[in-house]
Design an enzyme around this catalytic site. Sequence first.
Site, PDB file in Angstrom:
ATOM      1  N   GLY A   1       0.758  -1.237  -0.002  1.00  0.00           N
ATOM      2  CA  GLY A   1       0.017   0.052   0.089  1.00  0.00           C
ATOM      3  C   GLY A   1       0.941   1.129  -0.174  1.00  0.00           C
ATOM      4  O   GLY A   1       0.278   2.284   0.292  1.00  0.00           O
TER       5      GLY A   1
ATOM      6  N   MET B   1      -4.109  -6.851  -7.090  1.00  0.00           N
ATOM      7  CA  MET B   1      -3.528  -8.102  -7.827  1.00  0.00           C
ATOM      8  C   MET B   1      -4.526  -9.059  -8.409  1.00  0.00           C
ATOM      9  O   MET B   1      -4.497 -10.090  -8.643  1.00  0.00           O
ATOM     10  CB  MET B   1      -2.327  -8.950  -7.083  1.00  0.00           C
ATOM     11  CG  MET B   1      -1.222  -7.895  -6.855  1.00  0.00           C
ATOM     12  SD  MET B   1      -0.652  -6.767  -8.063  1.00  0.00           S
ATOM     13  CE  MET B   1       0.663  -7.725  -8.784  1.00  0.00           C
ATOM     14  N   ARG B   2      -5.847  -8.512  -8.491  1.00  0.00           N
ATOM     15  CA  ARG B   2      -6.748  -9.300  -9.011  1.00  0.00           C
ATOM     16  C   ARG B   2      -7.340  -8.611 -10.509  1.00  0.00           C
ATOM     17  O   ARG B   2      -7.287  -7.272 -10.469  1.00  0.00           O
ATOM     18  CB  ARG B   2      -7.908  -9.243  -8.238  1.00  0.00           C
ATOM     19  CG  ARG B   2      -7.807  -9.805  -6.761  1.00  0.00           C
ATOM     20  CD  ARG B   2      -7.810 -11.413  -7.022  1.00  0.00           C
ATOM     21  NE  ARG B   2      -7.505 -11.847  -5.556  1.00  0.00           N
ATOM     22  CZ  ARG B   2      -7.650 -13.057  -5.114  1.00  0.00           C
ATOM     23  NH1 ARG B   2      -8.124 -14.132  -5.969  1.00  0.00           N
ATOM     24  NH2 ARG B   2      -7.343 -13.490  -3.930  1.00  0.00           N
TER      25      ARG B   2
ATOM     26  N   HIS C   1       1.110   0.701 -13.237  1.00  0.00           N
ATOM     27  CA  HIS C   1       1.516  -0.637 -13.639  1.00  0.00           C
ATOM     28  C   HIS C   1       3.022  -0.300 -13.467  1.00  0.00           C
ATOM     29  O   HIS C   1       3.678   0.463 -14.120  1.00  0.00           O
ATOM     30  CB  HIS C   1       1.210  -1.227 -14.936  1.00  0.00           C
ATOM     31  CG  HIS C   1       1.749  -2.403 -15.488  1.00  0.00           C
ATOM     32  ND1 HIS C   1       1.520  -3.620 -14.796  1.00  0.00           N
ATOM     33  CD2 HIS C   1       2.882  -2.651 -16.227  1.00  0.00           C
ATOM     34  CE1 HIS C   1       2.014  -4.678 -15.349  1.00  0.00           C
ATOM     35  NE2 HIS C   1       3.087  -3.890 -16.141  1.00  0.00           N
TER      36      HIS C   1
END
Length: 193
Positions: free
Chosen positions: A20, A95-96, A114
Amino acid sequence: MVQSTGPKKIKCSVFISGTGSNLKSLIEFSIKKNSPISIELIISDNLNAKGLKFGKIFKISNKVFNYKNKLIAEKKIISEIKNKKIELICLAGFMRILSKNFIKKFKGKILNIHPSLLPKYKGLNTHQRAISNSEKYSGCTVHFVNSQLDSGKIILQKKVKINKGETAASLAKKILIQEHKLYPKAISKVFNL
Ligand code: GAR
């Protein structure tokens, strides 16, 4: 483009899966006087995400969803987001992969960061792949999310030099520092600031 509606801040939700650090930089950005956003909700798929602590520190509500069943998880997230009248979703190390249906519902309102110079190195393990290909540069990209992985319209990018003997870990560290600056800049750009 997402339009800012006067002095009222855009209600934003940040999605995280881990540390985070991008969430932290977005919170710090959001509490600046002239920031276009206010972060109303932190969403995670991971109960142990370290970044959830920032919710407590900055008194932002957070919700963790069990992703064993993605469809159900997304349904719950959608209802949470609608309840809170969220207008912008910032993926920050989430990360989904969001379903096509989810993305359609919030078309043009989801951003992602990204760790590569897209369109190069979509997906995972970006730093090692860039080093293994003897790239001279890598970097980070903020982009709109569309239904194809890491392929939506690019908002901003920052190049980072790959040095001799660079490791994936050292490169990740250097790029992350740039990510923390790039994401707020990209949000300001989206809102024409
Ligand atoms: C960041 O480097 C972000 O770009 C990357 O995960 C890291 C999260 O760090 N995201 C992706 O790889 C998405 N495919 P953080 O939790 O400290 O912000």
